[in-house]
Write a protein that holds these residues in place. Structure first.
Motif, mmCIF file in Angstrom:
data_model
loop_
_atom_site.group_PDB
_atom_site.id
_atom_site.type_symbol
_atom_site.label_atom_id
_atom_site.label_comp_id
_atom_site.label_asym_id
_atom_site.label_seq_id
_atom_site.Cartn_x
_atom_site.Cartn_y
_atom_site.Cartn_z
ATOM 1 N N ALA A 222 75.196 -22.501 20.393
ATOM 2 C CA ALA A 222 75.048 -21.843 21.696
ATOM 3 C C ALA A 222 74.058 -22.602 22.582
ATOM 4 O O ALA A 222 74.269 -22.741 23.789
ATOM 5 C CB ALA A 222 74.592 -20.402 21.504
ATOM 6 N N TRP A 223 72.975 -23.107 21.995
ATOM 7 C CA TRP A 223 72.005 -23.886 22.763
ATOM 8 C C TRP A 223 72.640 -25.174 23.281
ATOM 9 O O TRP A 223 72.395 -25.583 24.423
ATOM 10 C CB TRP A 223 70.790 -24.220 21.909
ATOM 11 N N ASN A 224 73.472 -25.800 22.474
ATOM 12 C CA ASN A 224 74.159 -27.028 22.887
ATOM 13 C C ASN A 224 75.036 -26.768 24.110
ATOM 14 O O ASN A 224 75.085 -27.582 25.041
ATOM 15 C CB ASN A 224 75.004 -27.553 21.723
ATOM 16 N N ALA A 225 75.723 -25.612 24.127
ATOM 17 C CA ALA A 225 76.566 -25.261 25.273
ATOM 18 C C ALA A 225 75.714 -25.020 26.515
ATOM 19 O O ALA A 225 76.061 -25.436 27.620
ATOM 20 C CB ALA A 225 77.392 -24.013 24.950
ATOM 21 N N THR B 99 81.609 -23.377 20.954
ATOM 22 C CA THR B 99 82.697 -22.959 20.076
ATOM 23 C C THR B 99 82.644 -23.738 18.778
ATOM 24 O O THR B 99 82.317 -24.925 18.750
ATOM 25 C CB THR B 99 84.066 -23.143 20.749
ATOM 26 N N LYS B 100 82.951 -23.022 17.704
ATOM 27 C CA LYS B 100 82.920 -23.612 16.374
ATOM 28 C C LYS B 100 84.165 -23.183 15.634
ATOM 29 O O LYS B 100 84.468 -21.989 15.557
ATOM 30 C CB LYS B 100 81.675 -23.150 15.619
ATOM 31 N N GLY B 101 84.903 -24.142 15.118
ATOM 32 C CA GLY B 101 86.133 -23.832 14.407
ATOM 33 C C GLY B 101 85.880 -23.046 13.136
ATOM 34 O O GLY B 101 84.804 -23.122 12.532
ATOM 35 N N LEU C 225 84.632 -23.070 30.183
ATOM 36 C CA LEU C 225 84.324 -24.401 29.676
ATOM 37 C C LEU C 225 83.866 -24.237 28.232
ATOM 38 O O LEU C 225 82.791 -23.695 27.967
ATOM 39 C CB LEU C 225 83.229 -25.072 30.513
ATOM 40 N N ALA C 226 84.708 -24.657 27.281
ATOM 41 C CA ALA C 226 84.415 -24.520 25.860
ATOM 42 C C ALA C 226 83.764 -25.804 25.357
ATOM 43 O O ALA C 226 84.327 -26.887 25.499
ATOM 44 C CB ALA C 226 85.698 -24.233 25.081
ATOM 45 N N ILE C 227 82.563 -25.669 24.783
ATOM 46 C CA ILE C 227 81.807 -26.824 24.311
ATOM 47 C C ILE C 227 81.817 -26.852 22.785
ATOM 48 O O ILE C 227 81.162 -26.033 22.136
ATOM 49 C CB ILE C 227 80.338 -26.772 24.810
ATOM 50 N N PRO C 228 82.558 -27.770 22.182
ATOM 51 C CA PRO C 228 82.606 -27.837 20.712
ATOM 52 C C PRO C 228 81.250 -28.165 20.104
ATOM 53 O O PRO C 228 80.373 -28.741 20.759
ATOM 54 C CB PRO C 228 83.606 -28.963 20.447
ATOM 55 N N GLU C 229 81.106 -27.807 18.849
ATOM 56 C CA GLU C 229 79.821 -27.916 18.165
ATOM 57 C C GLU C 229 79.280 -29.342 18.094
ATOM 58 O O GLU C 229 78.062 -29.550 18.073
ATOM 59 C CB GLU C 229 79.952 -27.346 16.753
ATOM 60 N N LYS C 230 80.152 -30.352 18.065
ATOM 61 C CA LYS C 230 79.691 -31.732 17.903
ATOM 62 C C LYS C 230 79.575 -32.481 19.234
ATOM 63 O O LYS C 230 79.322 -33.691 19.249
ATOM 64 C CB LYS C 230 80.644 -32.482 16.964
ATOM 65 N N LYS D 163 94.689 -34.129 11.111
ATOM 66 C CA LYS D 163 94.309 -35.330 11.843
ATOM 67 C C LYS D 163 93.680 -35.027 13.202
ATOM 68 O O LYS D 163 93.217 -35.924 13.883
ATOM 69 C CB LYS D 163 95.537 -36.228 12.048
ATOM 70 N N ILE D 164 93.700 -33.774 13.606
ATOM 71 C CA ILE D 164 93.195 -33.413 14.920
ATOM 72 C C ILE D 164 91.674 -33.269 14.879
ATOM 73 O O ILE D 164 91.143 -32.516 14.073
ATOM 74 C CB ILE D 164 93.822 -32.087 15.400
ATOM 75 N N SER D 165 90.970 -33.980 15.748
ATOM 76 C CA SER D 165 89.513 -33.866 15.803
ATOM 77 C C SER D 165 88.992 -33.593 17.203
ATOM 78 O O SER D 165 87.811 -33.294 17.370
ATOM 79 C CB SER D 165 88.867 -35.146 15.259
ATOM 80 N N TYR D 166 89.865 -33.684 18.222
ATOM 81 C CA TYR D 166 89.371 -33.536 19.596
ATOM 82 C C TYR D 166 88.733 -32.177 19.838
ATOM 83 O O TYR D 166 87.828 -32.041 20.664
ATOM 84 C CB TYR D 166 90.481 -33.791 20.621
ATOM 85 N N HIS D 167 89.176 -31.148 19.115
ATOM 86 C CA HIS D 167 88.623 -29.809 19.354
ATOM 87 C C HIS D 167 87.208 -29.659 18.816
ATOM 88 O O HIS D 167 86.568 -28.638 19.054
ATOM 89 C CB HIS D 167 89.533 -28.742 18.742
ATOM 90 N N THR D 168 86.688 -30.658 18.102
ATOM 91 C CA THR D 168 85.311 -30.602 17.621
ATOM 92 C C THR D 168 84.374 -31.494 18.431
ATOM 93 O O THR D 168 83.160 -31.462 18.209
ATOM 94 C CB THR D 168 85.228 -31.030 16.142
ATOM 95 N N THR D 169 84.925 -32.276 19.352
ATOM 96 C CA THR D 169 84.084 -33.240 20.076
ATOM 97 C C THR D 169 84.243 -33.206 21.594
ATOM 98 O O THR D 169 83.312 -33.589 22.316
ATOM 99 C CB THR D 169 84.384 -34.671 19.598
#
Length: 279
Positions: A14-17, A116-118, A143-148, A265-271
């Protein structure tokens, strides 16, 4: 003045977002509404029989929440000072999505920024359920900000589209504002079905995008791929995207890309941050 709502649970995610949002709108006059939603938990028959009156339980929870929000403000004050930004806090007790809807209405919120965290170990769900519910059920830009995600200004912005739905100029303005703020380029992606060209309506919608963004660096990209989420992954990697924008007019399209990609193989939702615009 922009009114921006940032839900928090006081986690690093949450702080990262929050940090991303403050950095993204560094040059814009904003009021950030920080809200901690303490979700109502369903009653379990296995819980101890001791009864705590609901009003006492709620006040106890909110008192602790307000203390945490005060500490959060103190942490924000240690960031580089910005006289364009003001912060307001609120602790609520209720259902998450309903609480967010209420805040959007009461404070004329233009944008929600969420960390957001998967779901751990679940490859069929790429973002948390709260974020997914807000994107699909709250009529406000998210605006969803992934954890990484680490903040850097969005130089390259991707826009996946099937060209099937027309875009309103007012919707496009919200995207253009972000682009102009950071002198970004926008890259459109169309995932082609094998053997099928664009229909007349699709060509018309593509021409609208060309005209609307004619004074901005843009390009169109076509990928032939059976799976939409894999195509987006290739798009992110090849264009080195810093952000992806979509329009919530086509929720099925959003769910296939953002909420339920089905391969490992999908990683875009974490970065990569996702900006979803509602009409």
């Amino acid at each position: 003045m922009k009114n921006i709502l940032i839900p928090t649970d006081f986690s690093e995610n949450a702080w990262n977002a929050l940090f991303y949002g403050v950095s993204l709108f560094n040059k814009v006059k904003c009021t950030f509404y920080l809200i901690d939603v303490n979700a109502i938990k369903p009653y379990s028959g296995n819980e101890p029989t001791m009864f705590i009156p609901p009003e006492i339980l709620e006040e106890s929870i909110l008192t602790q929440s307000r203390k945490k929000l005060k500490s959060l403000l103190e942490k924000i004050q240690k960031l580089p000072s910005n006289n364009k930004h003001t912060f307001q806090t609120k602790a609520v007790y209720g259902f998450f999505t309903d609480s967010i809807k209420k805040e959007v209405l009461n404070n004329k919120i233009e944008l929600i920024i969420m960390g957001t965290k998967g779901a751990s170990g679940t490859k069929a769900i790429s973002i948390g359920s709260n974020t997914g519910n807000v994107i699909t059920k709250v009529p406000c830009a998210v605006l969803a900000i992934p954890e990484k995600t680490k903040y850097h200004y969005p130089k390259e912005i991707g826009f996946p589209t099937d060209f099937l739905l027309g875009y309103d100029a007012e919707i496009m303005k919200k995207i253009k504002d972000i682009i102009l703020l950071h002198h970004s380029a926008i890259r459109f992606l169309y995932v082609a079905s094998k053997g099928n060209g664009l229909s007349l309506d699709q060509l018309k919608n593509r021409e609208f995008l060309k005209e609307y963004f004619k004074n901005i660096a843009y390009s169109f990209h076509i990928l032939k791929e059976k799976k939409l989420d894999i195509a987006v992954q290739h798009f992110v990697e090849s264009c080195n995207l810093d952000m992806i924008v979509m329009v919530a007019k086509n929720l099925n399209f959003i769910q296939r890309i953002l909420i339920r990609p089905k391969v490992e193989k999908i990683s875009y939702h974490t970065t990569v941050p996702f900006l979803v615009i509602h009409e």
